[in-house]
Motif scaffolding. Structure first.
Motif, PDB file in Angstrom:
ATOM      1  N   PHE A   1       0.164   0.276 -10.828  1.00 41.40           N
ATOM      2  CA  PHE A   1       0.830   0.092  -9.958  1.00 41.40           C
ATOM      3  C   PHE A   1       0.318  -0.657  -9.016  1.00 41.40           C
ATOM      4  O   PHE A   1       1.083  -0.272  -7.813  1.00 41.40           O
ATOM      5  CB  PHE A   1       0.616   1.731  -9.933  1.00 41.40           C
ATOM      6  N   THR A   2      -0.682  -0.518  -8.493  1.00 44.44           N
ATOM      7  CA  THR A   2      -1.499  -1.006  -6.845  1.00 44.44           C
ATOM      8  C   THR A   2      -0.924  -2.525  -7.585  1.00 44.44           C
ATOM      9  O   THR A   2      -0.348  -3.369  -6.648  1.00 44.44           O
ATOM     10  CB  THR A   2      -2.749  -1.150  -7.327  1.00 44.44           C
ATOM     11  N   ALA A   3      -1.502  -3.160  -8.991  1.00 47.74           N
ATOM     12  CA  ALA A   3      -0.384  -4.570  -8.476  1.00 47.74           C
ATOM     13  C   ALA A   3       0.899  -4.765  -8.914  1.00 47.74           C
ATOM     14  O   ALA A   3       1.065  -6.100  -8.135  1.00 47.74           O
ATOM     15  CB  ALA A   3      -1.076  -5.322 -10.517  1.00 47.74           C
TER      16      ALA A   3
ATOM     17  N   SER B   1      13.254   3.966  -6.931  1.00 49.87           N
ATOM     18  CA  SER B   1      12.835   3.844  -5.544  1.00 49.87           C
ATOM     19  C   SER B   1      13.307   3.038  -4.670  1.00 49.87           C
ATOM     20  O   SER B   1      13.321   2.261  -3.602  1.00 49.87           O
ATOM     21  CB  SER B   1      12.534   4.847  -4.728  1.00 49.87           C
ATOM     22  N   ILE B   2      11.807   2.170  -5.685  1.00 52.40           N
ATOM     23  CA  ILE B   2      10.923   0.393  -4.848  1.00 52.40           C
ATOM     24  C   ILE B   2      12.102  -0.303  -5.106  1.00 52.40           C
ATOM     25  O   ILE B   2      12.982  -1.495  -4.447  1.00 52.40           O
ATOM     26  CB  ILE B   2      10.286   0.459  -5.797  1.00 52.40           C
TER      27      ILE B   2
ATOM     28  N   PHE C   1       0.656  -1.451   0.138  1.00 54.98           N
ATOM     29  CA  PHE C   1       0.096  -0.158   0.200  1.00 54.98           C
ATOM     30  C   PHE C   1       1.097   1.230   0.245  1.00 54.98           C
ATOM     31  O   PHE C   1       0.156   2.357  -0.889  1.00 54.98           O
ATOM     32  CB  PHE C   1      -1.163  -0.157   1.235  1.00 54.98           C
ATOM     33  N   CYS C   2       1.989   0.589   0.234  1.00 52.06           N
ATOM     34  CA  CYS C   2       2.700   2.148   0.867  1.00 52.06           C
ATOM     35  C   CYS C   2       3.872   2.420  -0.501  1.00 52.06           C
ATOM     36  O   CYS C   2       3.453   3.365  -1.064  1.00 52.06           O
ATOM     37  CB  CYS C   2       3.656   2.127   2.333  1.00 52.06           C
ATOM     38  N   ARG C   3       3.893   1.660  -0.995  1.00 46.75           N
ATOM     39  CA  ARG C   3       4.796   1.423  -2.692  1.00 46.75           C
ATOM     40  C   ARG C   3       4.006   2.182  -3.806  1.00 46.75           C
ATOM     41  O   ARG C   3       4.096   2.849  -4.512  1.00 46.75           O
ATOM     42  CB  ARG C   3       5.283  -0.323  -2.887  1.00 46.75           C
ATOM     43  N   LYS C   4       2.424   1.606  -3.525  1.00 45.27           N
ATOM     44  CA  LYS C   4       1.452   2.370  -4.539  1.00 45.27           C
ATOM     45  C   LYS C   4       1.633   3.514  -4.592  1.00 45.27           C
ATOM     46  O   LYS C   4       1.699   4.877  -5.919  1.00 45.27           O
ATOM     47  CB  LYS C   4       0.424   1.527  -4.362  1.00 45.27           C
TER      48      LYS C   4
ATOM     49  N   CYS D   1      -4.350   7.908  -3.339  1.00 45.22           N
ATOM     50  CA  CYS D   1      -3.815   8.194  -4.607  1.00 45.22           C
ATOM     51  C   CYS D   1      -5.052   8.744  -5.549  1.00 45.22           C
ATOM     52  O   CYS D   1      -4.370   9.491  -5.948  1.00 45.22           O
ATOM     53  CB  CYS D   1      -3.383   6.402  -5.351  1.00 45.22           C
ATOM     54  N   GLU D   2      -6.130   8.452  -5.230  1.00 50.76           N
ATOM     55  CA  GLU D   2      -6.941   9.614  -6.006  1.00 50.76           C
ATOM     56  C   GLU D   2      -7.094  11.082  -5.550  1.00 50.76           C
ATOM     57  O   GLU D   2      -7.541  11.926  -6.791  1.00 50.76           O
ATOM     58  CB  GLU D   2      -9.022   8.799  -5.816  1.00 50.76           C
TER      59      GLU D   2
END
Length: 221
Positions: free
Chosen positions: A163-165, A201-202, A12-15, A67-68
């Motif tokens: 991005f979520t996936a 960064s990920i 969730f943070c990565r998203k 995100c929205e």
């Protein structure tokens, strides 16, 4: 300064990090031990969860809401289509990964293998790990079915669904729990996503006590 309170291996943070980076929004990352919440952190989010984004004088929580908000206030480059039906499909897939995929796969693999050790919560539960290893096959096959008919997961354009996936899969890839040989189309899709500058960064994340596998930051696997 925009500030993100996060845990590096939280999907969730990565998203949120991916969306911020795609929008070229500078952000200060603050590691948060949310499993040992301070009173200060609980004031930011009474639910005691990450991510929490400090932006525009507010503390925002819940990754989809964050995100929205970013999409609505910083619309370029767009990560949501204009067509209502297409937007509904993006949201459907976001919830697919944040709910179904998370419950069946991420929680059973990443949380058991990594989070328990980091949080001193005991040893991995073998039954949960076995369940996650079985369930991910179904999800990879489903993604492959979608990508056989679409350029990106939700349609012809990169979206928040991708991005979520990718946020969830990147966490699993860090612990080598994705069989990239199962679907060439999914592997090609992930290579496209992780080749984007927003992913840098990920790919640079280092989790204490858990070394990156050799392929993790390799754009060509």
């Amino acid at each position: 300064m925009t500030r993100l309170y996060h845990f590096a291996l939280s999907p969730f943070c990565r998203k949120v990090r991916l969306v911020l980076a795609e929008k070229k929004i500078d952000v200060e990352l603050v590691d948060e031990r949310y499993w040992e919440p301070s009173n200060e952190f609980l004031r930011r989010n009474p639910a005691g969860k990450v991510p929490v984004l400090k932006i525009d004088g507010m503390n925002l929580s819940e990754s989809q809401a964050i995100c929205e908000y970013i999409e609505e206030t910083r619309p370029e480059p767009p990560l949501m289509p204009r067509d209502p039906a297409a937007r509904a499909e993006v949201r459907r897939l976001c919830f697919w990964f944040d709910d179904k995929f998370h419950r069946e796969v991420t929680a059973n693999l990443v949380y058991e293998r990594v989070n328990k050790k980091v949080m001193r919560g005991g040893y991995p539960d073998g039954k949960s790990v076995k369940t996650g290893a079985q369930k991910i096959k179904y999800h990879l096959d489903y993604m492959g079915m979608l990508l056989d008919h679409r350029r990106w997961l939700a349609g012809d354009s990169l979206s928040l669904a991708d991005f979520t996936a990718a946020a969830h899969l990147s966490c699993l890839d860090y612990i080598s729990d994705v069989d990239w040989h199962r679907s060439e189309v999914v592997k090609d899709w992930y290579a496209k996503v992780k080749s984007r500058p927003a992913f840098r960064s990920i790919l640079a994340d280092q989790i204490p006590g858990f070394l990156q596998p050799p392929h993790y930051a390799n754009l060509d696997f």
